[in-house]
Design a protein around this motif. Structure first.
Motif, short mmCIF file in Angstrom:
data_model
loop_
_atom_site.label_atom_id
_atom_site.label_comp_id
_atom_site.label_asym_id
_atom_site.label_seq_id
_atom_site.Cartn_x
_atom_site.Cartn_y
_atom_site.Cartn_z
N GLN A 38 44.59 38.69 48.17
CA GLN A 38 43.37 38.21 48.81
C GLN A 38 42.42 39.33 49.20
OE1 GLN A 38 45.27 36.27 52.07
NE2 GLN A 38 45.88 34.45 50.90
N ALA A 39 42.97 40.50 49.52
CA ALA A 39 42.17 41.65 49.96
C ALA A 39 42.66 42.88 49.20
CB ALA A 39 42.31 41.85 51.47
N PRO A 40 42.18 43.11 47.99
CA PRO A 40 42.75 44.17 47.13
C PRO A 40 42.62 45.57 47.69
CG PRO A 40 40.72 43.26 46.18
CD PRO A 40 41.10 42.36 47.30
N TRP A 41 41.71 45.79 48.66
CA TRP A 41 41.59 47.12 49.26
C TRP A 41 42.82 47.48 50.10
CZ3 TRP A 41 38.18 43.08 49.88
CH2 TRP A 41 38.28 42.34 51.05
N GLN A 398 27.47 47.00 52.45
CA GLN A 398 27.77 45.97 51.46
C GLN A 398 29.25 45.86 51.14
OE1 GLN A 398 25.15 44.08 50.44
NE2 GLN A 398 23.98 45.35 51.85
N ALA A 399 30.09 46.70 51.75
CA ALA A 399 31.51 46.71 51.43
C ALA A 399 32.17 45.42 51.89
CB ALA A 399 32.19 47.91 52.08
N GLN A 400 33.18 44.97 51.14
CA GLN A 400 33.90 43.75 51.50
C GLN A 400 34.80 43.96 52.71
OE1 GLN A 400 35.39 43.19 47.27
NE2 GLN A 400 34.93 41.06 47.78
N SER A 401 35.19 45.18 52.96
CA SER A 401 36.04 45.49 54.11
C SER A 401 35.30 46.47 55.01
CB SER A 401 37.36 46.11 53.64
OG SER A 401 37.15 47.44 53.23
N TYR A 422 29.07 54.61 46.51
CA TYR A 422 29.89 54.55 45.30
C TYR A 422 29.96 53.15 44.71
CZ TYR A 422 31.53 59.32 45.67
OH TYR A 422 31.58 60.70 45.69
N GLY A 423 29.73 52.14 45.51
CA GLY A 423 29.75 50.79 44.99
C GLY A 423 31.09 50.11 45.18
N PRO A 424 31.20 48.87 44.68
CA PRO A 424 32.39 48.06 44.91
C PRO A 424 33.66 48.72 44.39
CG PRO A 424 30.62 46.72 44.00
CD PRO A 424 30.18 48.16 43.89
N GLY A 425 34.73 48.59 45.17
CA GLY A 425 36.04 49.04 44.72
C GLY A 425 36.42 50.44 45.13
N TYR A 453 40.42 50.93 44.15
CA TYR A 453 41.48 49.91 44.20
C TYR A 453 41.34 48.89 43.08
CZ TYR A 453 37.98 47.30 47.02
OH TYR A 453 36.85 46.67 47.49
N ARG A 454 40.20 48.79 42.45
CA ARG A 454 40.06 47.86 41.33
C ARG A 454 40.75 48.40 40.08
NH1 ARG A 454 33.94 45.21 41.52
NH2 ARG A 454 34.21 44.14 43.52
N ARG A 455 40.63 49.70 39.88
CA ARG A 455 41.28 50.32 38.71
C ARG A 455 42.67 50.85 39.03
NH1 ARG A 455 35.82 51.76 38.31
NH2 ARG A 455 34.85 51.24 36.30
N ARG A 456 43.08 50.74 40.29
CA ARG A 456 44.38 51.22 40.76
C ARG A 456 44.53 52.72 40.44
NH1 ARG A 456 47.61 46.83 42.21
NH2 ARG A 456 49.46 48.16 42.26
#
Length: 493
Positions: A38-41, A398-401, A422-425, A453-456
């Motif tokens: 639910q919260a990939p960060w 704009q960060a989700q967290s 840096y943008g999302p992720g 965290y999107r690209r791990r």
């Protein structure tokens, strides 16, 4: 206050424990995996279970010649054993990371600090000892606060050694090449197990100032240290405090050490963190300590404040300017970090770049607040702070967290904010300043680690301080996810 009585009172920290955590029907490991979807960060808090062997990183561009060397970083890394997880960011056992840079080459290595706590729990395969913020009972005997020392906040070079630092106990010596643990460091007989903060300040002559706070002692107190460049103790002083406010960092001007006795006051509780309570009606205190004698020379009331980190202090025109990343309350430590690990979100207050401006003649203090979201601040220490940039990890909004997604810098001369988003992720970690060879003070590079965290992936980026908007000059990344950490140091080859 007698040092012996002070040392005896340190057992209070080690014994602040309660009943074992009861595992719910859903194990802590399974619950975290569900939250991660639910919260990939939250990938940054998953933690590691093993040392990280040397690994070559993929480099885009070329790191400047001034960055030939090693970026050491430290932070909580072992967050789980079996089906039990730590609930607070402060709790994980420390792992020191070494990023070695040489032009178009970069590599990474990570190794857990082998503290007594780590070794006991590693052998048992489970948690045995209380944690800073997670409620847990001691299953083995404890004698001092070093029994729960996680060595997980900072790592600095000093007197020929690499030191992994906590804030409630001894420094731990490491080998800078292998990262092997060499043992805990005592600065002089009688100072065994004394709190030694994770934020020492190096003076112009190469000596080191530090403090160790014990708000939990029977009589709240703070220990002050002055260490010679070779590691010998020059002076130490134990100062009683009127109340036990949380202290994590401090600042230094030409004449003074400046400590903030915050309005987050220790009253006792099941854990160290739960023992603190925010007292917003109580003014905080700026403590001015003479650098030569380590004597307290002045106590000044300031608006109720909380801070993890300072960006320096400067005496100028009869005033003392103390720059810090100030929180309006202590919710980030008391609840925010647990909320973040539990849900991926938090409503805790955020730090803004601020300054206490003290009139040294009258004692009047004015609070200036930039409104700029910033944490993990730094600057070029060769410059007066009213002239040089203050930079740190910040937010685009704009960060989700609540985790940082931007590098920000404040120019006090022009009163301008510079930012690279840096943008999302991407989660941005603490930047370190490396001066440009032969250039004027204030001209240099910002080197920082990051989590994608999107690209791990984890990686490094370097930017020109004078052109943050231009983005990274060079980057390095690897298919290895490192836990989000706290602080570090760059050591030139």
């Amino acid at each position: 206050m007698e040092r012996r009585a002070f040392l005896q009172s340190l057992a209070v920290l080690a014994l602040a424990s309660g009943c074992p955590l009861a595992l719910a029907a859903e194990s802590a490991t399974a619950a975290f995996a569900r939250r991660l979807r639910q919260a990939p960060w939250l990938l940054g808090f998953m933690g590691l279970a093993e040392d990280q062997q040397p690994l070559a990183m993929k480099v885009q561009g070329r790191f400047p010649a001034e960055l030939r060397g090693t970026l050491y970083r430290n932070g909580p890394a072992l967050m789980a054993r079996g089906n039990e997880r730590n609930e607070h960011w402060f709790d994980g056992d420390g792992m020191v990371q070494a990023f070695r840079l040489d032009g178009a080459k970069a590599s990474h290595q990570g190794r857990f600090v082998r503290t007594p706590k780590f070794l006991k729990e590693q052998k048992a395969g489970r948690f045995l000892l209380p944690a800073t913020g997670t409620y847990r009972q001691a299953e083995v005997p404890m004698g001092t606060n070093d029994d729960i020392n996680t060595a997980n906040i900072n790592v600095i070079p000093f007197a020929g050694k690499l030191l992994a630092l906590w804030e409630g106990g001894s420094a731990t010596e490491l080998d800078p090449d292998s990262l092997a643990t060499l043992g805990q460091r005592t600065w002089a007989p009688g100072l065994e197990h004394m709190p030694f903060s994770a934020h020492p300040i190096r003076d112009k002559d190469g000596s080191l100032f530090n403090f160790g706070a014990a708000p939990f002692a029977g009589e709240p107190a703070v220990m002050l240290y002055h260490l010679a460049p070779d590691g010998r103790l020059r002076n130490s002083k134990l100062l009683a405090l009127p109340f036990g406010g949380y202290m994590h960092d401090f600042a230094a001007s030409d004449r003074y050490l400046v400590l903030l006795n915050s309005s987050c006051v220790y009253q006792g509780g099941r854990t160290y963190v739960e023992g603190f309570a925010w007292q917003g009606q109580r003014p905080s205190q700026l403590l001015l300590v003479d650098k030569h004698s380590l004597e307290l020379v002045r106590t000044l009331e300031v608006p109720a404040s909380f801070a993890f980190h300072f960006a320096g202090a400067e005496e100028r025109g009869g005033e003392l300017w103390v720059t810090l990343c100030r929180y309006r309350d202590a919710s980030m430590m008391l609840s925010g970090m647990k909320e973040l690990l539990a849900t991926g979100q938090s409503q805790a207050s955020q730090a803004t770049l601020a300054q206490f401006r003290v009139n040294l003649a009258s004692g009047k203090v004015d609070l200036w607040d930039s409104g700029l979201d910033m944490e993990f601040p730094g600057r070029d220490w060769r410059q007066a702070q009213h002239q040089g940039w203050v930079f740190g990890a910040g937010s685009s909004g704009q960060a989700q967290s609540l985790l940082s997604d931007a590098l920000v810098a404040y120019d006090p001369l022009r009163q301008q904010v510079h930012r690279h988003v840096y943008g999302p992720g991407i989660v941005v970690e603490e930047p370190r300043f490396i001066a440009k060879a032969g250039a004027k003070a204030g001209q240099g590079y910002l080197l920082h680690s990051f989590l994608d965290y999107r690209r791990r992936q984890s990686g490094l980026a370097v930017l020109d301080l004078a052109n943050l908007a231009g983005g990274p000059i060079a980057m390095a990344h690897m298919d290895r996810v490192l836990p989000l950490g706290f602080h570090g140091s760059f050591v030139a080859a």
